[in-house]
Write a protein that holds these residues in place. Sequence first.
Motif, PDB file in Angstrom:
ATOM      1  N   GLU A  75      46.344 -11.909  12.731  1.00  0.00           N
ATOM      2  CA  GLU A  75      45.706 -13.285  12.761  1.00  0.00           C
ATOM      3  C   GLU A  75      44.310 -13.371  13.429  1.00  0.00           C
ATOM      4  N   CYS A  76      44.310 -12.381  14.568  1.00  0.00           N
ATOM      5  CA  CYS A  76      42.955 -12.266  15.282  1.00  0.00           C
ATOM      6  C   CYS A  76      42.641 -10.848  15.690  1.00  0.00           C
ATOM      7  N   TYR A  77      41.255 -10.732  15.848  1.00  0.00           N
ATOM      8  CA  TYR A  77      40.767  -9.373  16.614  1.00  0.00           C
ATOM      9  C   TYR A  77      40.930  -9.469  18.067  1.00  0.00           C
ATOM     10  N   SER A  78      40.586  -8.635  18.862  1.00  0.00           N
ATOM     11  CA  SER A  78      40.711  -8.658  20.092  1.00  0.00           C
ATOM     12  C   SER A  78      39.603  -9.679  20.927  1.00  0.00           C
ATOM     13  N   GLY A  79      38.215  -9.275  20.374  1.00  0.00           N
ATOM     14  CA  GLY A  79      37.282 -10.129  21.134  1.00  0.00           C
ATOM     15  C   GLY A  79      36.776  -9.599  22.432  1.00  0.00           C
ATOM     16  N   GLY A  80      36.111 -10.353  23.089  1.00  0.00           N
ATOM     17  CA  GLY A  80      35.882 -10.084  24.409  1.00  0.00           C
ATOM     18  C   GLY A  80      34.291  -9.922  24.260  1.00  0.00           C
ATOM     19  N   GLY A  81      33.693  -9.233  25.335  1.00  0.00           N
ATOM     20  CA  GLY A  81      32.019  -9.041  25.543  1.00  0.00           C
ATOM     21  C   GLY A  81      31.696  -7.982  24.938  1.00  0.00           C
ATOM     22  N   SER A  82      32.673  -7.041  24.747  1.00  0.00           N
ATOM     23  CA  SER A  82      32.168  -5.604  24.039  1.00  0.00           C
ATOM     24  C   SER A  82      33.592  -4.930  23.740  1.00  0.00           C
ATOM     25  N   SER A  83      33.517  -3.949  23.075  1.00  0.00           N
ATOM     26  CA  SER A  83      34.673  -3.030  22.872  1.00  0.00           C
ATOM     27  C   SER A  83      35.458  -2.526  23.993  1.00  0.00           C
ATOM     28  N   GLY A 314      28.721 -27.551  25.334  1.00  0.00           N
ATOM     29  CA  GLY A 314      28.861 -28.475  24.190  1.00  0.00           C
ATOM     30  C   GLY A 314      30.120 -29.248  24.439  1.00  0.00           C
ATOM     31  N   SER A 315      30.346 -29.855  23.355  1.00  0.00           N
ATOM     32  CA  SER A 315      31.509 -30.819  23.351  1.00  0.00           C
ATOM     33  C   SER A 315      32.896 -30.057  22.790  1.00  0.00           C
ATOM     34  N   VAL A 316      33.939 -30.736  23.245  1.00  0.00           N
ATOM     35  CA  VAL A 316      35.507 -30.164  22.962  1.00  0.00           C
ATOM     36  C   VAL A 316      35.983 -28.955  23.607  1.00  0.00           C
ATOM     37  N   TYR A 317      35.216 -28.025  23.913  1.00  0.00           N
ATOM     38  CA  TYR A 317      35.651 -26.869  24.375  1.00  0.00           C
ATOM     39  C   TYR A 317      35.026 -26.620  25.873  1.00  0.00           C
ATOM     40  N   VAL A 318      35.612 -25.564  26.667  1.00  0.00           N
ATOM     41  CA  VAL A 318      34.929 -25.030  27.838  1.00  0.00           C
ATOM     42  C   VAL A 318      34.766 -23.471  27.638  1.00  0.00           C
ATOM     43  N   PHE A 319      33.941 -22.990  28.465  1.00  0.00           N
ATOM     44  CA  PHE A 319      33.763 -21.484  28.062  1.00  0.00           C
ATOM     45  C   PHE A 319      34.899 -20.705  28.323  1.00  0.00           C
ATOM     46  N   GLY A 320      34.776 -19.450  27.915  1.00  0.00           N
ATOM     47  CA  GLY A 320      35.989 -18.613  28.250  1.00  0.00           C
ATOM     48  C   GLY A 320      35.523 -17.098  28.211  1.00  0.00           C
ATOM     49  N   TRP A 321      36.498 -16.391  27.903  1.00  0.00           N
ATOM     50  CA  TRP A 321      36.046 -14.770  27.687  1.00  0.00           C
ATOM     51  C   TRP A 321      35.912 -14.250  26.222  1.00  0.00           C
ATOM     52  N   GLY A 322      36.117 -15.124  25.307  1.00  0.00           N
ATOM     53  CA  GLY A 322      35.899 -14.861  23.829  1.00  0.00           C
ATOM     54  C   GLY A 322      36.852 -13.998  23.400  1.00  0.00           C
ATOM     55  N   GLY A 323      38.329 -14.131  23.726  1.00  0.00           N
ATOM     56  CA  GLY A 323      39.311 -13.247  23.124  1.00  0.00           C
ATOM     57  C   GLY A 323      39.706 -13.875  22.023  1.00  0.00           C
ATOM     58  N   CYS A 324      40.367 -13.196  21.037  1.00  0.00           N
ATOM     59  CA  CYS A 324      41.095 -13.104  19.794  1.00  0.00           C
ATOM     60  C   CYS A 324      40.323 -14.303  18.765  1.00  0.00           C
ATOM     61  N   PRO A 325      38.934 -13.720  18.414  1.00  0.00           N
ATOM     62  CA  PRO A 325      38.399 -14.339  17.156  1.00  0.00           C
ATOM     63  C   PRO A 325      39.147 -14.240  15.860  1.00  0.00           C
ATOM     64  N   ILE A 326      39.325 -15.396  15.344  1.00  0.00           N
ATOM     65  CA  ILE A 326      40.330 -15.325  13.958  1.00  0.00           C
ATOM     66  C   ILE A 326      39.862 -14.517  12.984  1.00  0.00           C
TER      67      ILE A 326
END
Length: 502
Positions: A75-83, A314-326
């Motif tokens: 469903e997702c990759y790991s994501g985050g700031g780097s590998s 921006g609207s709708v969301y709040v910042f996070g750690w960038g985990g699990c991009p679809i």
Amino acid sequence: MKNIYVLILATFMLFGAACNKSFLEVDPKALQIEENYYKNPQEAFNGLVAAYDPLSWEGVSQYANFVVFVAGADECYSGGGSSSDLPYLQALNNYSISPGIGPQLDFWKMYFVGVARSNTIINILNNKEISGLAGEVKARYIAEAKILRAYYYFSLVRLFRNIPFYTEPVTSEEIYNLEQVDPATVYAQVEKDLTEAIAEGSLPDKVDAATEGGRMTRGIAKALLGKVYLYEEKWPAAASVLAEVNGTPGSANDTYGYKLLDNFADIFNPEHLHSSESILEFNHTATASSGWGNTSKVEGLIATTMLGPRSYKGSVYVFGWGGCPIIPEFSQLMYSDPRYQATIADVDSLVGLGEATYAPGYLNTGKFVRKYAPLLAYRPTTGGPPPLNYPQNYIEIRLADTYLMEAEALLESGGSATRAGQLLNAVRARVGLPAVAATLENIYLERRKELATEGHRWFDLVRWGQAATVLAYKGFTAGKNEIFPIPLAEMNNTKLVQNPGY
């Protein structure tokens, strides 16, 4: 009575001494508490609350929760700031998991703490006379603790398969000599605990969500037992007990209070905690004002922050750690499904409309997990740092899940295909989809879409024997990655044997 997880805050300091301990450590303070505590009904209840506590942990030394399995599935990759960021996600995304690398130590610790605390309260209530504790209350506490112990052991055996096993409190001298047992031994105890709890007359069928939301009930015990039978491939038994939970497909089950919500998105809305669709739900709260430090002390849902876009404004969301991009292929699969918008957060579309900006992270696709996303409308505004205090709950088992589990068990056992179809199509009808034939392939696909990004897909692929094929592109190795390694830290000076392939 207040929600039981609020009471955890009042008892945490008493039992917190053992929170950060390894399975292979015995805290003398905890032993002293066990010997001198439990003198009155309140102290007995506090002991039960302590056994509940690990359900809401988001990790121990790092962040190990359902998000790990989302990153490990298709469903997702790991994501985050780097590998190298979010290493507990990277280890499942590319199957670099090893005894010393990965989230396994946190899962091992928190579930064995749960086992130990459940054992303690069961042992105390069975063997110690507590003045003023009514018999029916005592019986209910024991039943709840047995359901908790069953959940913790079920979680351990399906993650590690080969685990130590004990149902009585153990001493520091004994614990280093414990050996792993056949998984069948663990499953037998899980079944025993759940069936005994179900039979206990003092255990309620359901509770008032506003006052006792999160406490174990007969409905939860039956749903969990059905799931356990499913994992053991005891198909007729699974179908039978899940039928009691599910009742008439699409209608309310008055006995246990379960009913599919009309609006799919409401399931994950913080304004609908402990809804009629929720069966086993783990509570989190912003009122604890959690701070940085030992993650097991955090009472908010850290998973929410893990899933937010990096440096988002921006609207709708709040910042996070960038985990699990679809993963794009999964997004394409979901695109025409009515559940798409409640499942996938299309952040790049907001950027394109000029409504948001964010910093693309590792393996970014522009789309993120929506069900547990950090929403601007529910961003904590008081107390501790917002990233640690989101009030969403995590739902471990919900009614659509048990519908599809029963449908699967019916087809696997040669049971009623008509009822299997009714269960499958009740899930589809809720979101306006037409009926389809009751086949295993259709059930597999429906589970993938209905339960997407909730942490179930990885376990489903493993139990169906499909993981090695479906996840080959991520590095999944057959005969190895179906289970986690025994944590390296737990191997020293013990009789534990490492799992195959590690």
